[in-house]
Design a protein around this motif. Structure first.
Motif, mmCIF file in Angstrom:
data_model
loop_
_atom_site.group_PDB
_atom_site.id
_atom_site.type_symbol
_atom_site.label_atom_id
_atom_site.label_comp_id
_atom_site.label_asym_id
_atom_site.label_seq_id
_atom_site.Cartn_x
_atom_site.Cartn_y
_atom_site.Cartn_z
ATOM 1 N N LEU A 65 0.823 -1.208 0.000
ATOM 2 C CA LEU A 65 0.000 0.000 0.000
ATOM 3 C C LEU A 65 0.857 1.258 0.000
ATOM 4 N N TYR A 66 2.072 1.176 0.520
ATOM 5 C CA TYR A 66 2.999 2.306 0.393
ATOM 6 C C TYR A 66 3.266 2.599 -1.083
ATOM 7 N N GLU A 67 3.428 1.542 -1.875
ATOM 8 C CA GLU A 67 3.663 1.727 -3.308
ATOM 9 C C GLU A 67 2.452 2.384 -3.962
ATOM 10 N N PHE A 68 1.262 1.984 -3.510
ATOM 11 C CA PHE A 68 0.034 2.597 -4.012
ATOM 12 C C PHE A 68 0.006 4.082 -3.642
ATOM 13 N N TRP A 69 0.433 4.405 -2.431
ATOM 14 C CA TRP A 69 0.466 5.812 -1.996
ATOM 15 C C TRP A 69 1.410 6.634 -2.877
ATOM 16 N N TYR A 70 2.572 6.082 -3.217
ATOM 17 C CA TYR A 70 3.507 6.796 -4.088
ATOM 18 C C TYR A 70 2.853 7.129 -5.432
ATOM 19 N N TYR A 71 2.083 6.173 -5.958
ATOM 20 C CA TYR A 71 1.360 6.392 -7.215
ATOM 21 C C TYR A 71 0.366 7.541 -7.058
ATOM 22 N N GLN A 93 -9.242 5.370 -12.140
ATOM 23 C CA GLN A 93 -7.887 5.913 -12.030
ATOM 24 C C GLN A 93 -7.137 5.283 -10.862
ATOM 25 N N LEU A 94 -7.820 5.078 -9.753
ATOM 26 C CA LEU A 94 -7.177 4.467 -8.590
ATOM 27 C C LEU A 94 -6.837 2.999 -8.863
ATOM 28 N N GLU A 95 -7.770 2.257 -9.471
ATOM 29 C CA GLU A 95 -7.531 0.830 -9.680
ATOM 30 C C GLU A 95 -6.524 0.559 -10.787
ATOM 31 N N SER A 96 -6.313 1.525 -11.675
ATOM 32 C CA SER A 96 -5.394 1.292 -12.786
ATOM 33 C C SER A 96 -3.979 0.987 -12.295
ATOM 34 N N TRP A 97 -3.654 1.406 -11.078
ATOM 35 C CA TRP A 97 -2.332 1.098 -10.539
ATOM 36 C C TRP A 97 -2.142 -0.417 -10.387
ATOM 37 N N PHE A 98 -3.202 -1.132 -10.095
ATOM 38 C CA PHE A 98 -3.104 -2.568 -9.846
ATOM 39 C C PHE A 98 -3.044 -3.376 -11.134
ATOM 40 N N HIS A 99 -3.695 -2.922 -12.200
ATOM 41 C CA HIS A 99 -3.811 -3.721 -13.425
ATOM 42 C C HIS A 99 -3.254 -3.033 -14.666
ATOM 43 N N GLY A 100 -2.782 -1.803 -14.542
ATOM 44 C CA GLY A 100 -2.305 -1.070 -15.705
ATOM 45 C C GLY A 100 -3.416 -0.292 -16.377
ATOM 46 N N ARG A 116 -5.614 -15.946 -14.879
ATOM 47 C CA ARG A 116 -4.787 -14.779 -15.201
ATOM 48 C C ARG A 116 -5.557 -13.929 -16.210
ATOM 49 N N THR A 117 -6.027 -12.778 -15.733
ATOM 50 C CA THR A 117 -6.930 -11.957 -16.536
ATOM 51 C C THR A 117 -6.265 -11.348 -17.762
ATOM 52 N N ALA A 118 -5.122 -10.715 -17.576
ATOM 53 C CA ALA A 118 -4.508 -9.914 -18.644
ATOM 54 C C ALA A 118 -4.297 -10.686 -19.943
ATOM 55 N N PRO A 119 -3.648 -11.865 -19.938
ATOM 56 C CA PRO A 119 -3.417 -12.566 -21.218
ATOM 57 C C PRO A 119 -4.705 -13.046 -21.876
ATOM 58 N N LEU A 120 -5.719 -13.400 -21.082
ATOM 59 C CA LEU A 120 -6.982 -13.851 -21.653
ATOM 60 C C LEU A 120 -7.721 -12.697 -22.325
ATOM 61 N N VAL A 121 -7.731 -11.544 -21.674
ATOM 62 C CA VAL A 121 -8.374 -10.374 -22.266
ATOM 63 C C VAL A 121 -7.644 -9.955 -23.535
ATOM 64 N N GLN A 122 -6.312 -10.000 -23.500
ATOM 65 C CA GLN A 122 -5.532 -9.638 -24.672
ATOM 66 C C GLN A 122 -5.813 -10.581 -25.836
ATOM 67 N N ASN A 123 -5.929 -11.873 -25.534
ATOM 68 C CA ASN A 123 -6.246 -12.860 -26.567
ATOM 69 C C ASN A 123 -7.624 -12.599 -27.165
ATOM 70 N N PHE A 124 -8.590 -12.292 -26.309
ATOM 71 C CA PHE A 124 -9.946 -11.999 -26.781
ATOM 72 C C PHE A 124 -9.935 -10.799 -27.712
ATOM 73 N N MET A 125 -9.225 -9.749 -27.315
ATOM 74 C CA MET A 125 -9.190 -8.530 -28.118
ATOM 75 C C MET A 125 -8.488 -8.758 -29.451
ATOM 76 N N ASN A 126 -7.414 -9.543 -29.441
ATOM 77 C CA ASN A 126 -6.703 -9.837 -30.684
ATOM 78 C C ASN A 126 -7.608 -10.596 -31.656
ATOM 79 N N ARG A 127 -8.314 -11.579 -31.133
ATOM 80 C CA ARG A 127 -9.218 -12.349 -32.000
ATOM 81 C C ARG A 127 -10.361 -11.461 -32.509
#
Length: 332
Positions: free
Chosen positions: A60-66, A144-151, A201-212
């Motif tokens: 959470l310190y890292e989150f605070w820096y963001y 905006q706050l949650e984007s720190w966790f997932h990009g 793992r959410t990120a690679p599955l979402v990326q695959n869906f979007m690519n297709r």
């Protein structure tokens, strides 16, 4: 003097709209009180895992820096009190949570909602009476706050966790609180979760869906002309309490998810997924991005379905029963 813990925030379940909501479909999401989390301080009188609390505190310190970097650049969308957060982190603030990560239940969404409640000035806000414009603004601030966790973040997960009320998403910009019809206890209808036994793992599955979606014309047409209309039909039939139509559209959705989204269906549940379709005792669908985590189930005979699935070695967790126990009842 021991500081007090923050409010409890629930996990979330997106009943319908996973993936297709990205491309403009409807979505329906509910809070789920079975799993929850809250901001807390280490307490010598409690049985807190101190090592876990310290790891969470450092995270959470890292989150605070963001947040502080956004505040310093004038980009922070919300009136977030970063100074107060820093003081609390120095006193050991951490996030105590039972929400499993990688299971499609919004663990980061609950954390962001807890931060927003504690550190953003919203005196006397009535969450159920927000205008559509206010909800959109709130979603942007939470995203905006949650984007720190997932990009990146749509803001939907923290929004539902913060509102603690079912939300109907007509699209990503048109969101409104909604009541759901009561299930009939005499017929033992239920919504439930099945544990696939591994996180996804959410990120690679979402990326695959979007690519297709963008590069495969057949898949694009499938999403636009089949998957999205079925998703919307399930939502409309459910909120209008058209049960026969609902279960018919749900069965179709279950079948096409297994056929066309095979990568998202955990291998550990594929046989029981088929068994439900063949027997009509229950129907399964994705819960979140899939690949692991939980699978969402619907049945008109929960007692029988639970016995069937537990005999096959599956962990079954009821959803709607827990929601009705909550004093902020969401099922009507």
């Amino acid at each position: 003097m021991q500081k007090e813990a923050g409010d409890i925030f629930y996990s979330k379940i997106m009943l319908f709209g996973e993936y297709t909501i990205i491309k403009g479909s409807m979505g329906l999401t509910i809070p789920y009180s079975h799993f929850n989390g809250q901001l807390a301080f280490p307490n010598r009188d409690s049985y807190t895992d101190l090592a876990f609390a310290q790891r969470s505190n450092q995270h959470l310190y890292e989150f605070w820096y963001y947040l502080q970097s956004l505040a310093n650049s004038g980009e922070l969308l919300s009136d977030f009190n970063t100074d107060r957060l820093k003081e609390d982190l120095d006193d050991g603030l951490y996030f105590e949570s039972t929400i499993p990560e990688g299971y499609g239940l919004g663990s980061s969404g609950a954390l962001v909602a807890a931060f927003f409640q504690k550190y953003v000035s919203n005196p006397g806000i009535n969450k159920t009476e927000l205008s559509p414009r206010e909800i959109r603004t709130l979603k942007e601030q939470l995203a905006q706050l949650e984007s720190w966790f997932h990009g990146t973040s749509s803001g939907i997960d923290p929004l539902i966790c913060y509102m603690k009320h079912p939300l109907l998403l007509r699209d990503l910009d048109h969101i409104e609180p909604i009541g759901l019809p009561q299930y009939n206890e005499q017929h033992s209808e239920a919504i439930f979760l099945i544990n696939s036994g591994k996180p996804g793992r959410t990120a690679p599955l979402v990326q695959n869906f979007m690519n297709r979606y963008h590069h495969d014309k057949v898949f694009y047409n499938f999403v636009k002309n089949t998957l999205t209309p079925l998703n919307n039909a399930c939502i409309n039939n459910l909120i209008e309490n058209q049960k026969e139509k609902f279960y018919n559209s749900l069965k179709e959705l279950s079948a096409i998810q297994e056929e066309f989204l095979q990568q998202m269906v955990p291998s550990t549940v594929r046989q029981i997924w088929d068994d439900g379709l063949n027997s009509d005792e229950y129907y399964l669908k994705l819960c979140g991005s899939g690949g692991g985590g939980f699978v969402l189930g619907f049945t008109q005979n929960y007692i029988k379905t639970r016995k069937i699935l537990e005999n096959k070695g599956m962990e079954v967790i009821p959803v709607y029963q827990d929601l009705r126990k909550n004093d902020k009842t969401i099922v009507r």
